[in-house]
Design a protein around this motif. Structure first.
Motif, short mmCIF file in Angstrom:
data_model
loop_
_atom_site.label_atom_id
_atom_site.label_comp_id
_atom_site.label_asym_id
_atom_site.label_seq_id
_atom_site.Cartn_x
_atom_site.Cartn_y
_atom_site.Cartn_z
N LYS A 28 59.34 55.51 71.88
CA LYS A 28 58.39 56.59 71.62
C LYS A 28 58.17 57.33 72.93
N THR A 54 58.59 64.22 70.88
CA THR A 54 57.86 65.28 71.57
C THR A 54 58.72 66.51 71.86
N ALA A 81 56.20 60.38 75.42
CA ALA A 81 54.97 61.14 75.67
C ALA A 81 55.34 62.62 75.83
N LYS A 139 52.96 68.47 64.40
CA LYS A 139 51.76 67.79 64.96
C LYS A 139 51.91 66.27 64.81
N SER A 140 52.25 65.86 63.63
CA SER A 140 52.31 64.44 63.36
C SER A 140 53.46 63.76 64.11
N ILE A 194 54.65 64.59 66.99
CA ILE A 194 54.26 64.44 68.40
C ILE A 194 53.19 63.36 68.54
N GLU A 195 52.19 63.43 67.67
CA GLU A 195 51.03 62.54 67.87
C GLU A 195 51.24 61.12 67.35
N GLN A 196 52.05 61.00 66.28
CA GLN A 196 52.19 59.67 65.66
C GLN A 196 53.53 58.99 65.96
N TYR A 238 50.42 71.12 70.98
CA TYR A 238 50.32 69.68 71.20
C TYR A 238 51.06 69.24 72.47
#
Ligand code: URP
Ligand code: ZN
Ligand code: ZN
Length: 461
Positions: free
Chosen positions: A452, A147, A454, A138-139, A141-143, A176
């Motif tokens: 980074k 991905t 998406a 989760k982290s 992907i999100e932070q 996610y």
């Protein structure tokens, strides 16, 4: 420093037209006829082809394998990439057994930071499910902009995970919107073949090939697809090599599940006859192994028909001394071959000029599709206003010979030694800067930047 590229034949995944490109800062700002803004540098691209910078979604720089490291590090590997028109790479940060995904990422960031000539990102390879894995996915992907997650169904006792672990990874990544990628060959079947050959004392390089028959790949590919369908996760099969595995992909897509696939130049161009070359065959010990000429034909058709979306290199070079050290036992020979520099020129020469793929398809599989699949589009992968000015200018007539004497890989052999290719990268721009011109580097290590990413947006894909 504004740059103006004049009169090039611009090829994208969908277009083919002659125009000028004006670049300010890192971005393409105008595309049109007879542009004349004040530029510090004007490049005459008359009679040349102009492509989006290449994206290689599968490389292994400085990868620990059997007590040594793949011989190109981020400095030498990304430099070689630029010589061949690749401006972005995606490497793999491999989790250590018992370690965390974050520590893998941190290790790879340290390898790359300040050393890379081209832009880069990482897939994170999940080799061990721990109590932290779900939270880490989760982290990441999100932070962290990571991905995509690599899994191995092969390399028993080291990188391989079982089906329960695969399902767990898929379920978490799906939540996610991330992507699960796979090295899809069955480690148990391969393991039993290896044991059979060991008992027979058949351990020459040829038996590396014989220990991984195509059904070990089609079985694993099919099983991976079934699990991906069950979980609904975005799924991508790396280094697909053979007709039978491709059939599984086709079947899945007919059933309306989007399963993406990558192949590599070596599987399109080299075949298993090379394993008959005695000890020299160690050069082509890689996994999966090279296949047959029939498989090559299927892969080209798979690209044309859109079942295979990307061509990566799986660049993982070793010196001849590394390869020959245990030549009498293929299980101890480090797996992998060099190739990061020649992906685009080989695909152009063998693909476009031999009419196996169109110019637009060439751009799709060397750049645009990887950008879309791995969350870099439209920053990367296209020539359009607002995109990063990552541009390759190619002379489609110039011939040259691939050789370890002239390549930029940190490797003392070439998998394609003596091959003549038509089409030569003349200039490369990365984020608006001319980084390569007439075989001369114009940049420094550290210019390459971490990207980074998406999650896959099917609206853009
Ligand atoms: O032989 C190969 N391909 N080595 C690199 C690791 C992998 O399996 O992709
Ligand atoms: Zn692999
Ligand atoms: Zn690989």
């Amino acid at each position: 420093m504004p740059v103006l590229i004049k009169n090039g034949r611009i090829i994208t995944a969908s277009e083919d037209f002659v125009a000028d490109i004006f670049i300010e800062g890192e971005k393409i700002t105008t595309i049109g006829k007879d542009l004349s803004g004040r530029a510090d540098k004007i490049i005459n691209a008359q009679d040349k082809l102009v492509f989006p910078g290449g994206i290689d979604p599968h490389v292994h720089l400085d990868l620990p394998v059997m007590g040594i490291h793949s011989r190109d590090n981020f400095e030498t590997g990304t430099r070689a990439a630029l010589f061949g028109g690749t401006t972005t790479i995606i490497d793999f940060a491999n989790q250590q057994k018992g370690g965390t995904l974050y520590s893998a990422l941190e290790t790879w960031h340290k390898k790359a930071a300040g050393n890379s000539y081209c832009d880069y990102s990482f897939h994170v390879s999940v080799t061990d499910i721990t109590k932290n894995t779900k939270a880490e996915i989760k982290s990441l992907i999100e932070q962290e902009g990571i991905t995509s997650f690599k899994t191995f169904m092969a390399y028993k006792d080291t990188l391989m995970i079982d089906d329960a672990a695969m399902k767990a990874v898929m379920e978490e990544v799906k939540k996610y919107g991330g992507m699960v990628t796979v090295h899809a060959t069955d480690g148990n079947m391969i393991g039993s073949q290896v044991e059979k050959f060991r008992l027979q004392n058949n351990l020459s390089p040829l038996y590396h090939y014989l220990s991984q028959p195509d059904y070990t790949e089609s079985e694993a590919t099919g099983r991976f697809i079934d699990m991906a369908i069950d979980t609904g996760v975005n799924a991508y099969v790396v280094h697909l090599t053979c007709t039978s595995a491709l059939e599984r992909i086709k079947q899945a897509n007919k059933n309306r599940q989007l399963i993406l696939a990558e192949t590599c130049p070596q599987y399109l161009l080299l075949d298993a006859d090379l394993y008959k070359r005695g000890e020299e065959a160690v050069k082509w010990i890689l996994s999966p192994p090279l296949r047959t000429k029939e498989d090559q034909k299927s892969l080209w058709t798979g690209i044309q028909d859109g079942y295979i979306q990307t061509v990566g290199t799986d660049h993982c070079p070793f010196m001849m001394e590394d390869k020959l050290k245990n030549k009498e036992d293929f299980t101890k020979v480090p797996n992998g071959i060099p190739g990061i520099e020649h992906r685009m020129e080989l695909l152009f020469s063998e693909g476009v000029l031999k009419e196996r793929i169109s110019l637009n398809k060439f751009v799709e599989v060397t750049s645009t599709n990887a950008a879309k699949i791995f969350g870099l589009y439209p920053q990367k992968g296209d020539i359009k206003v607002g995109s990063d000015a990552d541009i390759v200018i190619l002379d489609s007539n110039e011939k040259h010979i691939i050789s370890a004497k002239t390549h930029h890989h940190h490797c003392d052999y070439s998998a394609y030694e003596g091959w003549e290719v038509t089409g030569k990268v003349k200039s490369v721009l990365l984020r608006g800067k001319v980084v390569l011109e007439d075989d001369t580097l114009k940049t420094r290590k550290g210019y390459g930047r971490f990207l980074k990413r998406a999650v896959l947006d099917l609206g853009k894909a």
